[in-house]
Design an enzyme around this catalytic site. Structure first.
Site, PDB file in Angstrom:
ATOM      1  N   SER A   1       0.869  -1.167   0.000  1.00 25.06           N
ATOM      2  CA  SER A   1       0.000   0.000   0.000  1.00 25.06           C
ATOM      3  C   SER A   1       0.908   1.219   0.000  1.00 25.06           C
ATOM      4  O   SER A   1       2.078   1.135   0.381  1.00 25.06           O
ATOM      5  CB  SER A   1      -0.930  -0.004   1.211  1.00 25.06           C
ATOM      6  OG  SER A   1      -0.201  -0.102   2.423  1.00 25.06           O
TER       7      SER A   1
ATOM      8  N   GLU B   1       1.404   5.615   0.648  1.00 29.20           N
ATOM      9  CA  GLU B   1       0.920   6.837   1.289  1.00 29.20           C
ATOM     10  C   GLU B   1       1.355   8.058   0.495  1.00 29.20           C
ATOM     11  O   GLU B   1       2.501   8.161   0.064  1.00 29.20           O
ATOM     12  CB  GLU B   1       1.470   6.940   2.713  1.00 29.20           C
ATOM     13  CG  GLU B   1       0.988   8.185   3.452  1.00 29.20           C
ATOM     14  CD  GLU B   1       1.449   8.229   4.892  1.00 29.20           C
ATOM     15  OE1 GLU B   1       0.985   7.359   5.664  1.00 29.20           O
ATOM     16  OE2 GLU B   1       2.265   9.108   5.242  1.00 29.20           O
TER      17      GLU B   1
ATOM     18  N   HIS C   1      -6.712   9.822   5.670  1.00 25.48           N
ATOM     19  CA  HIS C   1      -6.372   9.990   7.076  1.00 25.48           C
ATOM     20  C   HIS C   1      -7.401  10.937   7.684  1.00 25.48           C
ATOM     21  O   HIS C   1      -7.876  11.869   7.023  1.00 25.48           O
ATOM     22  CB  HIS C   1      -4.980  10.609   7.232  1.00 25.48           C
ATOM     23  CG  HIS C   1      -3.866   9.681   6.900  1.00 25.48           C
ATOM     24  ND1 HIS C   1      -2.637   9.735   7.536  1.00 25.48           N
ATOM     25  CD2 HIS C   1      -3.764   8.672   5.995  1.00 25.48           C
ATOM     26  CE1 HIS C   1      -1.838   8.805   7.039  1.00 25.48           C
ATOM     27  NE2 HIS C   1      -2.496   8.146   6.101  1.00 25.48           N
TER      28      HIS C   1
ATOM     29  N   ARG D   1      -4.785  10.724  16.106  1.00 27.94           N
ATOM     30  CA  ARG D   1      -5.055  11.906  16.927  1.00 27.94           C
ATOM     31  C   ARG D   1      -4.705  13.171  16.168  1.00 27.94           C
ATOM     32  O   ARG D   1      -5.449  14.140  16.147  1.00 27.94           O
ATOM     33  CB  ARG D   1      -4.246  11.853  18.233  1.00 27.94           C
ATOM     34  CG  ARG D   1      -4.589  12.994  19.185  1.00 27.94           C
ATOM     35  CD  ARG D   1      -3.513  13.233  20.224  1.00 27.94           C
ATOM     36  NE  ARG D   1      -2.299  13.788  19.635  1.00 27.94           N
ATOM     37  CZ  ARG D   1      -1.196  14.069  20.317  1.00 27.94           C
ATOM     38  NH1 ARG D   1      -1.153  13.819  21.618  1.00 27.94           N
ATOM     39  NH2 ARG D   1      -0.132  14.561  19.721  1.00 27.94           N
TER      40      ARG D   1
ATOM     41  N   ASP E   1      -1.296  16.007  15.054  1.00 28.28           N
ATOM     42  CA  ASP E   1      -0.278  16.795  15.748  1.00 28.28           C
ATOM     43  C   ASP E   1      -0.922  17.944  16.523  1.00 28.28           C
ATOM     44  O   ASP E   1      -1.837  18.610  16.038  1.00 28.28           O
ATOM     45  CB  ASP E   1       0.723  17.378  14.744  1.00 28.28           C
ATOM     46  CG  ASP E   1       1.499  16.294  14.019  1.00 28.28           C
ATOM     47  OD1 ASP E   1       1.726  15.238  14.639  1.00 28.28           O
ATOM     48  OD2 ASP E   1       1.863  16.502  12.850  1.00 28.28           O
TER      49      ASP E   1
ATOM     50  N   TYR F   1       3.787   2.173  16.979  1.00 28.56           N
ATOM     51  CA  TYR F   1       5.106   2.786  17.161  1.00 28.56           C
ATOM     52  C   TYR F   1       6.092   1.769  17.733  1.00 28.56           C
ATOM     53  O   TYR F   1       6.189   1.620  18.956  1.00 28.56           O
ATOM     54  CB  TYR F   1       4.992   4.005  18.079  1.00 28.56           C
ATOM     55  CG  TYR F   1       4.054   5.056  17.527  1.00 28.56           C
ATOM     56  CD1 TYR F   1       4.537   6.062  16.689  1.00 28.56           C
ATOM     57  CD2 TYR F   1       2.694   5.021  17.806  1.00 28.56           C
ATOM     58  CE1 TYR F   1       3.677   7.016  16.155  1.00 28.56           C
ATOM     59  CE2 TYR F   1       1.833   5.968  17.275  1.00 28.56           C
ATOM     60  CZ  TYR F   1       2.328   6.958  16.452  1.00 28.56           C
ATOM     61  OH  TYR F   1       1.473   7.891  15.911  1.00 28.56           O
TER      62      TYR F   1
ATOM     63  N   PHE G   1      13.727  14.681  10.990  1.00 24.72           N
ATOM     64  CA  PHE G   1      12.410  14.109  11.247  1.00 24.72           C
ATOM     65  C   PHE G   1      12.482  13.025  12.311  1.00 24.72           C
ATOM     66  O   PHE G   1      11.593  12.923  13.167  1.00 24.72           O
ATOM     67  CB  PHE G   1      11.827  13.550   9.949  1.00 24.72           C
ATOM     68  CG  PHE G   1      10.387  13.162  10.055  1.00 24.72           C
ATOM     69  CD1 PHE G   1       9.432  14.070  10.454  1.00 24.72           C
ATOM     70  CD2 PHE G   1       9.974  11.869   9.756  1.00 24.72           C
ATOM     71  CE1 PHE G   1       8.086  13.715  10.568  1.00 24.72           C
ATOM     72  CE2 PHE G   1       8.643  11.493   9.854  1.00 24.72           C
ATOM     73  CZ  PHE G   1       7.698  12.425  10.261  1.00 24.72           C
TER      74      PHE G   1
ATOM     75  N   HIS H   1       3.628  -1.069   3.889  1.00 26.39           N
ATOM     76  CA  HIS H   1       3.084   0.256   3.592  1.00 26.39           C
ATOM     77  C   HIS H   1       4.261   1.185   3.272  1.00 26.39           C
ATOM     78  O   HIS H   1       5.128   1.404   4.119  1.00 26.39           O
ATOM     79  CB  HIS H   1       2.313   0.781   4.801  1.00 26.39           C
ATOM     80  CG  HIS H   1       1.544   2.035   4.543  1.00 26.39           C
ATOM     81  ND1 HIS H   1       0.458   2.083   3.704  1.00 26.39           N
ATOM     82  CD2 HIS H   1       1.705   3.297   5.021  1.00 26.39           C
ATOM     83  CE1 HIS H   1      -0.035   3.313   3.686  1.00 26.39           C
ATOM     84  NE2 HIS H   1       0.709   4.070   4.471  1.00 26.39           N
TER      85      HIS H   1
END
Length: 305
Positions: A26, A28, A88, A118, A120, A153, A224, A274
């Site tokens: 998949s 993104e 998203h 959630r 940022d 995570y 990042f 992904h």
């Protein structure tokens, strides 16, 4: 779980043809912020469409800053391609009423899968959010029977007090109705495998899809990763050393690292991956092709850019 040197060599030397037909992917994308980037995005979507990914997701942007662009791109993918678009959705900066309306509009337009996050927090905020991803999963399930992906995570969410808290939070999202988890990117395959084992031991039985990031800009990665609690191993520092002005070599290294990650994880039974494309298709296409994800003929569809 660990690999000795001989096992690692055996895995990395396995014939790539062994993976053909066994790997699902998949992709993104993120909403572009200029006409030039918009053109690049749609060229990338067209290029990768032939690989027939399970779905393509479109991010929301920090603090809902790209909400309308995300909706527009999702609708365009839905109407003008053969792909399954997955938006998203974040709950920061939106009321429950707004979120219900967005979810209902997606359902009415044929969207059946959402990535629930959630989001940022605004910079320099001192207030705690009144909704989290868990609440968003519950809200989505109250609107319709969505397929829901959530974030995982392997190296612990930057705001989590510890790894056990983070794992309990993931289990709550799954128990509330999440169908799968997509991991933050990582570079140490053992980190992911240990995390997967801990998820299973905690009763989390949904698939933990590894997020794969081909690294073409190492300086940007370091910036990042410092914000996302992702470890960049020393061997990667050595690989990219002295290549600031050599994009071709960086691309070759990025492809090689990503392919090796997938090969090792596939040997451990992982089948879905992904890819964070950064809206660029060439490198992702080459990696997928090398892994046996081959292009199949499609009925041509024109996309207006």
């Amino acid at each position: 779980m660990g690999f000795n040197h001989a096992q690692q060599v055996e895995i990395l030397n396995q014939n790539l043809n062994d993976l053909e037909g066994k790997v699902n992917v998949s992709f993104e994308f993120f909403p572009p912020n200029s006409p030039e980037m918009e053109q690049t995005l749609w060229q990338s979507i067209q290029r990768l469409e032939g690989l027939q990914p399970k779905f393509v997701s479109v991010t929301y942007g920090a603090n809902n800053s790209t909400r309308e662009r995300t909706h527009r791109i999702i609708n365009k993918i839905q109407n003008e391609t053969s792909l399954t678009p997955v938006p998203h959705l974040t709950c920061i900066g939106a009321s429950q009423e707004e979120l219900v309306d967005i979810a209902q509009n997606y359902w009415d337009s044929g969207i059946r899968h959402i990535v629930a996050l959630r989001g940022d927090l605004p910079e320099q905020t001192q207030t705690q959010p009144n909704m989290y991803a868990l609440d968003l999963v519950k809200l989505l399930k109250s609107v319709a029977d969505f397929e829901i992906s959530v974030a995982a995570y392997p190296e612990v969410h930057p705001e989590a007090p510890n790894s056990q808290f983070d794992l309990i939070n993931l289990k709550r999202k799954v128990d509330a109705g999440a169908s799968r988890a997509i991991s933050q990117f990582f570079f140490d395959t053992e980190t992911y495998l240990r995390y997967r084992d801990r998820c299973l031991a905690s009763g989390i039985e949904v698939e933990i899809v590894p997020g794969i990031l081909p690294v073409t800009n190492f300086k940007q990665l370091l910036k990042f990763s410092s914000m996302t609690n992702v470890t960049v191993p020393q061997w990667m520092h050595r690989l990219y050393q002295g290549l600031d002005d050599d994009p071709m070599t960086r691309n070759l290294i990025a492809a090689n690292v990503a392919i090796e990650q997938v090969k090792v994880l596939a040997k451990e039974g992982v089948r879905d991956f992904h890819f964070y494309t950064l809206n660029r298709s060439d490198l992702t296409y080459a990696i997928c092709h090398s892994l046996g994800v081959r292009e199949r003929s499609l009925v041509p569809q024109a996309i207006a850019v």
